[in-house]
Design an enzyme around this catalytic site. Structure first.
Site, PDB file in Angstrom:
ATOM      1  N   GLU A 176       1.120  -1.145   0.597  1.00  0.00           N
ATOM      2  CA  GLU A 176      -0.255   0.129  -0.362  1.00  0.00           C
ATOM      3  C   GLU A 176       0.678   1.486  -0.016  1.00  0.00           C
ATOM      4  O   GLU A 176       1.800   1.001   0.544  1.00  0.00           O
ATOM      5  CB  GLU A 176      -1.127  -0.047   1.597  1.00  0.00           C
ATOM      6  CG  GLU A 176      -1.850   1.290   1.083  1.00  0.00           C
ATOM      7  CD  GLU A 176      -2.525   1.346   1.887  1.00  0.00           C
ATOM      8  OE1 GLU A 176      -2.386   0.683   2.663  1.00  0.00           O
ATOM      9  OE2 GLU A 176      -3.769   1.992   2.702  1.00  0.00           O
ATOM     10  N   LYS A 218      -2.592  -1.772  -3.209  1.00  0.00           N
ATOM     11  CA  LYS A 218      -3.899  -1.069  -2.574  1.00  0.00           C
ATOM     12  C   LYS A 218      -3.767   0.608  -3.091  1.00  0.00           C
ATOM     13  O   LYS A 218      -2.842   0.651  -2.241  1.00  0.00           O
ATOM     14  CB  LYS A 218      -4.178  -1.834  -1.204  1.00  0.00           C
ATOM     15  CG  LYS A 218      -4.497  -0.733  -0.351  1.00  0.00           C
ATOM     16  CD  LYS A 218      -4.918  -1.049   0.980  1.00  0.00           C
ATOM     17  CE  LYS A 218      -5.921  -0.193   1.450  1.00  0.00           C
ATOM     18  NZ  LYS A 218      -6.253  -1.262   2.438  1.00  0.00           N
TER      19      LYS A 218
HETATM   20  P1  13P Z   1      -9.032   4.011   4.071  1.00  0.00           P
HETATM   21  O1  13P Z   1      -9.902   3.665   2.698  1.00  0.00           O
HETATM   22  O2  13P Z   1      -9.947   4.874   4.729  1.00  0.00           O
HETATM   23  O3  13P Z   1      -8.466   5.179   2.820  1.00  0.00           O
HETATM   24  O4  13P Z   1      -8.275   3.481   4.679  1.00  0.00           O
HETATM   25  C1  13P Z   1      -7.195   2.404   3.931  1.00  0.00           C
HETATM   26  C2  13P Z   1      -7.014   2.229   4.635  1.00  0.00           C
HETATM   27  O5  13P Z   1      -6.685   0.924   4.808  1.00  0.00           O
HETATM   28  C3  13P Z   1      -5.533   2.954   5.068  1.00  0.00           C
HETATM   29  O6  13P Z   1      -4.087   2.550   5.791  1.00  0.00           O
END
Ligand code: 13P
Length: 354
Positions: A176, A218
């Site tokens: 991510e 992600k």
């Molecule tokens: P949000 O969808 O609120 O951005 O959060 C996703 C997430 O896993 C943040 O690390």
């Protein structure tokens, strides 16, 4: 190990399903509870997660849940661990394994994600506790002179080290790299930074011998800064995001699950839907990867708003949560329409109908 990871990935990105991110750290959940004056006690956090995880019919739309370390060890009122409860419903339990962000030395205003020390042993324990996938979030900011090349490199390096360790442990890594939407930047600047970030991340993954087939990406959607005077239309965001991903993400990656990043919940759904409904960028090809969701705020926001910490509001909270899960499931297949929303969302319906 590889077969098991492939199986987990297949479940996580199954048609019409996405992931619930419910891995807020103590500090983050405190911020989410604050506007409703809900005491951020361990018990209130447990009750909140229990409401989400026991939502009737959830498994129709949600394939996996990302948990925080403490939640992974908690139990529902009926004595079952949350991990067992989710798994019994066919929902894959996962865990956030990074230790959060700290200021990056030598780079004012930028951060580095920590948590590599001792990670191999922690992953082993998480596997024993029933987790089948993991998440690590790197944070990239856009601003004057930011992101620095140094910030992109150090964060990509850490993401790749985490990814390699997860694959060694047989846990599917969710990679991510979040490009924050804070700021006044344009859609074009957001595109540039997202592309540069993904290029660095994939270069680091390759150099650390990661199997691209055994991870999920992600990313953020490519949106203008939240304070930008030039806000973009739904179609513009969808096209910029898909163009950026097609340039930077190898087709070997088996799935992309977006974060919502603080976007309005309905708008995040509309953006995801537009990406999946768009005529393929280069007809007749389809996107090389499934495009789905791994939202926290855009799935939970309306549920938290309905619940407000009150036991009597549990059914309302679950209805709100299931509704967002259903809409995002439809969006992951390009068949969401604003008519699925409550008439109370009238302004939005009009905006989307354009
Ligand atoms: P949000 O969808 O609120 O951005 O959060 C996703 C997430 O896993 C943040 O690390």
């Amino acid at each position: 190990m590889q077969m098991a990871m492939a199986g987990t990935i297949g479940t996580l990105v199954a048609h019409g399903k996405g992931i619930l991110a419910a891995d807020e750290s103590q500090a983050t959940i405190r911020r989410r509870f604050e506007p409703y004056e809900i005491e951020p006690t361990t018990e209130n956090q447990r009750r909140y997660r229990q409401m989400l995880f026991t939502t009737p019919g959830l498994a129709e739309y949600i394939s996996g849940v990302i948990l925080y370390d403490e939640t992974l060890r908690q139990h529902a009122d009926d004595g079952r661990s949350f991990v067992a409860l989710l798994a019994a419903n066919g929902i894959v339990p996962g865990v956030k394994v990074d230790a959060g962000t700290r200021p990056l030395a030598g780079a004012p205003g930028e951060s580095i994600t920590e948590g590599l020390d001792g990670l191999r042993a922690r992953l082993e324990e998480y596997r024993t506790l029933g987790a089948r996938f993991a998440k690590w979030r790197a944070v990239i900011t856009i601003g004057d002179g930011r992101p620095s090349s140094y910030c992109l490199d150090t964060n990509s390096h850490a993401l790749a080290r985490y990814t390699a360790l997860c694959q060694e442990a047989g846990l599917v890594p969710i990679v991510e790299p979040e490009v924050l939407m804070d700021g006044t930047h344009s859609l074009e600047r957001s595109f540039e930074v997202a592309e540069a970030t993904l290029e660095r991340v994939f270069a680091a993954l390759r150099s650390q011998r990661v199997a691209l087939e055994h991870l999920l990406l992600k990313p953020s959607m490519v949106v203008p800064g939240v304070d930008s005077p030039d806000q973009a239309g739904i179609q513009d965001v969808a096209e910029a995001t898909v163009r950026c991903l097609r340039r930077a993400v190898p087709a070997a990656v088996p799935g992309i699950v977006f974060l919502s990043g603080g976007q309005d919940a309905l708008l995040a759904t509309a953006h995801l839907n537009a990406m999946n409904a768009m005529p393929a960028v280069h007809p007749p090809a389809v996107h090389p990867w499934p495009l789905s969701f791994s939202f926290a705020r855009a799935l939970q926001g309306p549920a938290l708003d309905a619940w407000r910490g009150e036991p009597r509001n549990v059914p309302a909270g679950q209805r709100a949560f299931r509704h967002r899960a259903r809409c995002n499931s439809a969006a992951s297949e390009g068949r969401y329409s604003p008519e699925m929303e409550d008439p109370a969302a009238g302004t939005f319906v009009e905006q989307v109908r354009g």
